[in-house]
Write an enzyme that holds these catalytic residues in place. Structure first.
Site, PDB file in Angstrom:
ATOM      1  N   GLY A  29      -8.559   8.625  10.069  1.00 28.41           N
ATOM      2  CA  GLY A  29      -8.906   8.617  11.483  1.00 28.41           C
ATOM      3  C   GLY A  29     -10.013   9.559  11.886  1.00 28.41           C
ATOM      4  O   GLY A  29     -10.368   9.634  13.065  1.00 28.41           O
ATOM      5  N   ALA A  57      -9.678   5.342   4.411  1.00 26.09           N
ATOM      6  CA  ALA A  57      -9.552   6.483   5.326  1.00 26.09           C
ATOM      7  C   ALA A  57     -10.887   7.178   5.566  1.00 26.09           C
ATOM      8  O   ALA A  57     -11.641   7.439   4.626  1.00 26.09           O
ATOM      9  CB  ALA A  57      -8.526   7.507   4.835  1.00 26.09           C
ATOM     10  N   GLY A  58     -11.160   7.473   6.824  1.00 25.47           N
ATOM     11  CA  GLY A  58     -12.339   8.238   7.195  1.00 25.47           C
ATOM     12  C   GLY A  58     -13.572   7.429   7.535  1.00 25.47           C
ATOM     13  O   GLY A  58     -14.588   7.989   7.946  1.00 25.47           O
ATOM     14  N   LYS A  91       0.870  -1.179   0.000  1.00 23.81           N
ATOM     15  CA  LYS A  91       0.000   0.000   0.000  1.00 23.81           C
ATOM     16  C   LYS A  91       0.903   1.224   0.000  1.00 23.81           C
ATOM     17  O   LYS A  91       1.567   1.524   0.989  1.00 23.81           O
ATOM     18  CB  LYS A  91      -0.921   0.020   1.213  1.00 23.81           C
ATOM     19  CG  LYS A  91      -1.849   1.231   1.214  1.00 23.81           C
ATOM     20  CD  LYS A  91      -2.540   1.414   2.547  1.00 23.81           C
ATOM     21  CE  LYS A  91      -3.288   2.758   2.531  1.00 23.81           C
ATOM     22  NZ  LYS A  91      -3.761   3.130   3.891  1.00 23.81           N
ATOM     23  N   ASN A 149      -9.392   1.081   9.689  1.00 27.67           N
ATOM     24  CA  ASN A 149      -8.565   0.739  10.845  1.00 27.67           C
ATOM     25  C   ASN A 149      -9.157   1.317  12.129  1.00 27.67           C
ATOM     26  O   ASN A 149      -9.642   0.598  12.995  1.00 27.67           O
ATOM     27  CB  ASN A 149      -7.147   1.236  10.631  1.00 27.67           C
ATOM     28  CG  ASN A 149      -6.200   0.899  11.767  1.00 27.67           C
ATOM     29  OD1 ASN A 149      -5.045   1.324  11.778  1.00 27.67           O
ATOM     30  ND2 ASN A 149      -6.631   0.131  12.756  1.00 27.67           N
ATOM     31  N   THR A 150      -9.148   2.648  12.231  1.00 25.17           N
ATOM     32  CA  THR A 150      -9.552   3.304  13.472  1.00 25.17           C
ATOM     33  C   THR A 150     -10.967   2.937  13.887  1.00 25.17           C
ATOM     34  O   THR A 150     -11.241   2.755  15.079  1.00 25.17           O
ATOM     35  CB  THR A 150      -9.438   4.833  13.322  1.00 25.17           C
ATOM     36  OG1 THR A 150      -8.112   5.164  12.894  1.00 25.17           O
ATOM     37  CG2 THR A 150      -9.721   5.535  14.635  1.00 25.17           C
TER      38      THR A 150
END
Length: 259
Positions: A161, A187-188, A99, A209-210
């Site tokens: 995040g 992301a987001g 990535k 992830n987050t």
């Protein structure tokens, strides 16, 4: 019916990719990843050990699984840094699917430096890496990355995040229409419904992830993400009804009983 996600020479049955950051320990990372059904977990090589066998190594926690490690270049701010990092990773681990992310704003937004990303992509593609390129939600840049050799493009839904979800739905559609490689929304993502929306828009996959790692119950959220991605994909393939400003009766008007 099989619905395989193909990224370069690799094939996956899950369209959910998870991250490895922000967990309290590697065991929790493993448990949440397995609960998600994901077949790839991305790892910030500059922050998480996958290369030194003499230290606690995340790869050890997935040796008995089919989960593939996806090294990422988080923390790199130039093409040269990312290129050097991935060469070291492949030398140490043999992993060639990556990535690629080169960050332009390290202070607030963590937005990518797309020009540096493009430069790195051109070099790494010539060295036979399978490249998944993190980028902004710009169809023009997505196409340039594809032309440079990216095997998948990863437009952001919102800042990393942030948990804001897909902020520009049209751009996801525009990116999907612009390229002939998989589009992974990255992301987001804040919760399962965000992942479902991304998939309903036509994304080929979602990376989060987050939203999992920082949830009150990471294992439960991982399972929710699994089902959200599946549901979103099924809805996209089924085809949603068009939006209209006025009502349309769901029952026929013909044959009504006269009073």
């Amino acid at each position: 019916m099989s619905d395989i996600l193909k990224i370069g020479k690799y094939e996956f049955t899950s369209r959910l990719i998870v991250g490895s950051g922000k967990y309290p320990d590697f065991q929790t990372t493993r448990d949440a990843t397995l609960a998600s059904g994901a077949e790839m977990i991305t790892v910030a090589v500059r922050r998480v050990n996958i290369m030194d066998p003499n230290e606690e190594n995340l790869m050890d926690y997935f040796k008995d699984t089919d989960v593939k490690i996806l090294p990422n270049s988080a923390g790199c701010t130039t093409a040269e840094e990312a290129i050097t990092l991935f060469r070291l990773v492949r030398e140490a681990t043999g992993i060639d699917i990556i990535k690629l992310e080169v960050i332009g704003d390290t202070a607030k937004t963590l937005y990518p430096d797309v020009m540096e990303t493009l430069k790195a992509c051109e070099v790494l593609a010539k060295e036979d890496f399978t490249i998944m390129a993190y980028t902004n939600d710009d169809p023009i840049m997505a196409k340039r990355l594809e032309n440079a050799g990216a095997h998948a493009v990863m437009p952001l839904a919102a800042p990393i995040g942030s948990g804001l979800g897909v902020q520009n739905r049209y751009n996801v559609v525009f990116v999907k229409d612009a390229v002939n490689v998989p589009v992974i929304v990255d992301a987001g993502i804040g919760t399962a419904s965000d992942a479902a929306v991304a998939m309903e828009l036509g994304a080929d996959g979602v990376l989060t992830n987050t939203a999992i790692a920082q949830a009150k119950n990471p294992i439960a959220m991982a399972e929710a993400m699994k089902h959200a991605v599946i549901a979103g994909r099924m809805a996209y393939k089924a085809g949603r009804i068009p939006k209209k400003p006025y009502a349309t009766a769901s029952s026929p008007l013909e044959g009504l009983i006269e009073f």
